[in-house]
Design a protein around this motif. Structure first.
Motif, short mmCIF file in Angstrom:
data_model
loop_
_atom_site.label_atom_id
_atom_site.label_comp_id
_atom_site.label_asym_id
_atom_site.label_seq_id
_atom_site.Cartn_x
_atom_site.Cartn_y
_atom_site.Cartn_z
N ASP A 183 -15.66 -42.66 91.92
CA ASP A 183 -15.62 -41.42 91.16
C ASP A 183 -15.97 -41.72 89.72
O ASP A 183 -15.54 -42.75 89.18
CB ASP A 183 -14.22 -40.78 91.22
N PRO A 184 -16.73 -40.84 89.06
CA PRO A 184 -17.01 -41.08 87.65
C PRO A 184 -15.73 -40.96 86.83
O PRO A 184 -14.78 -40.30 87.24
CB PRO A 184 -18.01 -39.98 87.29
N ALA A 185 -15.72 -41.62 85.69
CA ALA A 185 -14.55 -41.54 84.81
C ALA A 185 -14.35 -40.09 84.38
O ALA A 185 -15.32 -39.36 84.13
CB ALA A 185 -14.77 -42.41 83.59
N PRO A 186 -13.10 -39.63 84.33
CA PRO A 186 -12.87 -38.25 83.92
C PRO A 186 -13.30 -38.03 82.47
O PRO A 186 -13.19 -38.93 81.64
CB PRO A 186 -11.36 -38.08 84.07
N VAL A 187 -13.80 -36.84 82.20
CA VAL A 187 -14.21 -36.50 80.84
C VAL A 187 -13.16 -35.64 80.14
O VAL A 187 -13.34 -35.23 79.01
CB VAL A 187 -15.59 -35.79 80.82
N GLY A 188 -12.09 -35.37 80.83
CA GLY A 188 -11.00 -34.59 80.28
C GLY A 188 -9.80 -34.68 81.19
O GLY A 188 -9.90 -35.15 82.32
N GLY A 189 -8.67 -34.24 80.68
CA GLY A 189 -7.49 -34.30 81.51
C GLY A 189 -6.28 -33.65 80.87
O GLY A 189 -6.32 -33.18 79.73
N LEU A 224 -10.64 -28.95 85.87
CA LEU A 224 -9.24 -29.38 85.82
C LEU A 224 -8.29 -28.38 86.48
O LEU A 224 -7.08 -28.46 86.28
CB LEU A 224 -8.81 -29.62 84.37
N ARG A 225 -8.81 -27.44 87.26
CA ARG A 225 -7.95 -26.39 87.83
C ARG A 225 -6.76 -26.94 88.61
O ARG A 225 -5.63 -26.52 88.41
CB ARG A 225 -8.77 -25.46 88.72
N ALA A 226 -7.02 -27.87 89.53
CA ALA A 226 -5.93 -28.43 90.34
C ALA A 226 -4.94 -29.18 89.44
O ALA A 226 -3.72 -29.06 89.59
CB ALA A 226 -6.48 -29.35 91.42
N ALA A 237 -2.96 -30.61 71.64
CA ALA A 237 -4.38 -30.34 71.87
C ALA A 237 -5.27 -30.99 70.82
O ALA A 237 -6.40 -30.56 70.60
CB ALA A 237 -4.61 -28.82 71.90
N GLN A 238 -4.78 -32.06 70.19
CA GLN A 238 -5.54 -32.74 69.14
C GLN A 238 -6.82 -33.36 69.65
O GLN A 238 -7.81 -33.45 68.93
CB GLN A 238 -4.75 -33.88 68.52
N GLU A 239 -6.81 -33.84 70.89
CA GLU A 239 -7.93 -34.61 71.42
C GLU A 239 -8.89 -33.80 72.28
O GLU A 239 -9.71 -34.35 73.00
CB GLU A 239 -7.40 -35.81 72.21
N VAL A 240 -8.79 -32.49 72.21
CA VAL A 240 -9.69 -31.62 72.97
C VAL A 240 -11.06 -31.62 72.29
O VAL A 240 -11.17 -31.40 71.09
CB VAL A 240 -9.14 -30.18 73.05
N THR A 241 -12.11 -31.91 73.07
CA THR A 241 -13.47 -31.88 72.52
C THR A 241 -14.21 -30.62 72.94
O THR A 241 -15.19 -30.24 72.32
CB THR A 241 -14.27 -33.11 72.97
#
Length: 119
Positions: A6-12, A34-36, A56-60
């Protein structure tokens, strides 16, 4: 590269408990992918009566699905009496909440408090 990896997640979304509060940390791209994870995270955050802090500081990037998660979590935390605070949200988050007329619905914590995870 192994094609089955699996590719590395781009968010979480991460949920931890610290200093008597439940911290929901959003990072990277918070979107429909990220729905699930959002459903599981919401259940974890609401399982405790502790106040909820959304970091939410690290949200891009955040789309309507990500905003819906934050708004639903705020509503649910308010209904259970937990309350919700946004910790130093990234400009993208505040701008989109403002466009929806919802920015004033959140208590803001301008600077992160030191966190030590507890088990």
């Amino acid at each position: 590269m192994n094609l089955t990896e699996d590719p590395a997640p781009v968010g979480g979304i991460d949920v931890t408990a610290a200093h008597g509060r439940t911290v929901v940390r959003l990072w990277g791209e918070v979107d429909g992918a990220l729905r699930a994870e959002a459903s599981t995270s919401m259940a974890q955050a609401l399982a405790s009566p502790a106040p909820v802090v959304v970091d939410a500081q690290e949200v891009t990037f955040i789309d309507s699905s990500g905003l819906a998660f934050v708004l639903q979590l705020n509503l649910a935390a308010g209904e259970t009496g937990q309350g919700l605070t946004l910790r130093d949200p990234h400009r993208q988050v505040l701008e989109k909440l403002d466009m929806l007329g919802m920015a004033g619905e959140f208590a803001l914590e301008p600077e992160p408090a030191p966190e030590r995870a507890i088990a």
